[in-house]
Design a protein around this motif. Structure first.
Motif, short mmCIF file in Angstrom:
data_model
loop_
_atom_site.label_atom_id
_atom_site.label_comp_id
_atom_site.label_asym_id
_atom_site.label_seq_id
_atom_site.Cartn_x
_atom_site.Cartn_y
_atom_site.Cartn_z
N ALA A 133 0.83 -1.22 0.00
CA ALA A 133 0.00 0.00 0.00
C ALA A 133 0.86 1.26 0.00
N GLY A 134 2.00 1.22 -0.70
CA GLY A 134 2.87 2.39 -0.77
C GLY A 134 2.49 3.30 -1.93
N GLY A 135 3.48 4.08 -2.39
CA GLY A 135 3.22 5.07 -3.43
C GLY A 135 2.74 4.44 -4.74
N ALA A 136 3.38 3.35 -5.16
CA ALA A 136 3.00 2.72 -6.43
C ALA A 136 1.59 2.12 -6.32
N ALA A 137 1.32 1.46 -5.18
CA ALA A 137 -0.01 0.87 -4.98
C ALA A 137 -1.08 1.95 -5.06
N ARG A 138 -0.79 3.10 -4.51
CA ARG A 138 -1.77 4.19 -4.48
C ARG A 138 -2.21 4.58 -5.90
N PHE B 126 -3.90 -10.61 -9.43
CA PHE B 126 -3.09 -10.33 -8.23
C PHE B 126 -1.94 -9.41 -8.65
N ILE B 127 -1.73 -8.35 -7.88
CA ILE B 127 -0.66 -7.39 -8.23
C ILE B 127 0.25 -7.18 -7.02
N ASN B 128 1.54 -7.46 -7.19
CA ASN B 128 2.49 -7.16 -6.12
C ASN B 128 2.99 -5.73 -6.26
N CYS B 129 2.71 -4.92 -5.25
CA CYS B 129 3.18 -3.53 -5.22
C CYS B 129 4.17 -3.30 -4.09
N THR B 130 4.83 -4.36 -3.64
CA THR B 130 5.89 -4.20 -2.63
C THR B 130 7.24 -4.40 -3.33
N PRO B 131 8.35 -3.99 -2.69
CA PRO B 131 9.66 -4.24 -3.29
C PRO B 131 10.20 -5.63 -3.01
N LEU B 132 9.39 -6.54 -2.47
CA LEU B 132 9.87 -7.89 -2.12
C LEU B 132 10.32 -8.63 -3.39
#
Ligand code: NAP
Length: 288
Positions: free
Chosen positions: A132-137, A191-197
């Motif tokens: 839920a960071g900047g890219a997710a927003r 499904f979308i990964n929006c974390t840097p993991l």
């Protein structure tokens, strides 16, 4: 063909800025189009963009892209804001015309175009977004504006993402590992990964990929990461039979949309995509 950009310069501003791929991407497009314009990088330290901005027209700049840490700080400094920039409260593209600053944000639009390239239409889809960071927003708000059915934002600290749920009735926030999280996965059509993991240079990874077993068989799995081009998440999803896509399409499409704003003309997206990929993919494969 002459363009508004002939003899002008463009740049990306941020801090740090030396690893930005924008100069490579934008210059590949400018060269392909035969536009005599040079795209550079300018280090603007955190907290100083307000002091730097008035001098920008004097640098012969027709516009600039903005990356960390300036996207939000630029918002109140603009003379006009596009709908998307206002919606995300963040600016990644500034067009300078007659000494006035016009703020845009092409991140969400770039992501949606990259979905279209994969044959995915977000309208009415049930979507699980991880992070839920900047890219997710920008991704979440754009998908909601495009009419996605239900978007579930899955994150560690739901209280910090509640603002996203308030922005659209299509968005809800759940805690990773909760029952609602498991249910959202089992119903997801994307499904979308929006974390840097799993990102190169980031020392963190998903602790387990078992959560992928919850997804319905036909749900595509998308990772916003483009370095490496295929993350462990995408490899694991592919093993389980899911269609996968990385963040390269988003990266290039947001740049194409930005150049359309700078040049004030529509561009042939497939031509631009091919010109950029030719230069960018070898660069992204370096060090792997
Ligand atoms: P960000 O603002 O720092 O947000 C990162 C998010 O990931 C936060 O919600 C954070 O949660 C979450 N997170 C981090 N580690 C986690 C973990 N172990 N478990 C669960 N959640 C975790 O970063 P960003 O700017 O949104 O970027 C995210 C990714 O997208 C990066 O890899 C970036 O390269 C990529 N990206 C790609 C493009 C493209 O064009 N393809 C564009 C933008 C970004 P907390 O808030 O709880 O810490």
């Amino acid at each position: 063909m002459s363009s508004l950009l002939d003899g002008k310069t463009l740049a990306v501003i941020g801090d740090p800025i030396e690893h930005s791929l924008s100069p490579l991407i934008q210059q590949a497009m400018l060269d392909e189009l035969g536009i005599p314009c040079t795209y550079g990088r300018i280090r603007v330290p955190a907290g100083t963009v307000g002091a730097w901005l008035p001098g920008a027209p004097g640098l012969n700049l027709a516009g600039f892209n903005a990356t960390m840490p300036h996207k939000t700080d630029l918002v109140p400094l603009m003379d006009t804001l596009s709908d998307d920039a206002a919606m995300y409260h963040a600016v990644n593209t500034v067009v300078i015309r007659d000494g006035r600053f016009h703020g845009h944000n092409t991140d969400g639009g770039g992501f949606v175009r990259s979905l279209h390239d994969e044959g995915i239409r977000p309208k009415d889809l049930r979507i699980a977004v991880y992070g839920a960071g900047g890219a997710a927003r920008s991704v979440v708000l754009k998908l909601a504006a495009e009419g996605a059915g239900q978007i579930t934002v899955c994150c560690r600290t739901p209280a910090r993402a509640e603002e996203l749920a308030r922005a659209s009735s299509r968005v809800r926030v759940v805690a990773i590992g909760s029952e609602d999280f498991e249910k959202a996965l089992s119903e997801a059509e994307l499904f979308i990964n929006c974390t840097p993991l799993g990102m190169q240079g980031v020392n963190s990874q998903f602790s387990s990929f078992d959560f992928l077993d919850r997804l319905p068989a036909g749900a595509p799995v998308c990772d916003l990461i483009y370095r490496p081009l295929k993350t462990e998440l995408l490899k694991e999803a592919e093993k389980r039979g899911h269609h996968v896509m990385n963040g390269l399409g988003m990266l290039i499409h947001q740049a194409i949309l930005a150049l359309e704003q700078f040049a004030s003309m529509p561009l042939d997206a497939s031509l631009m995509m091919a010109a950029v990929q030719k230069k960018l993919v070898p660069e992204l494969k370096k060090g792997l």
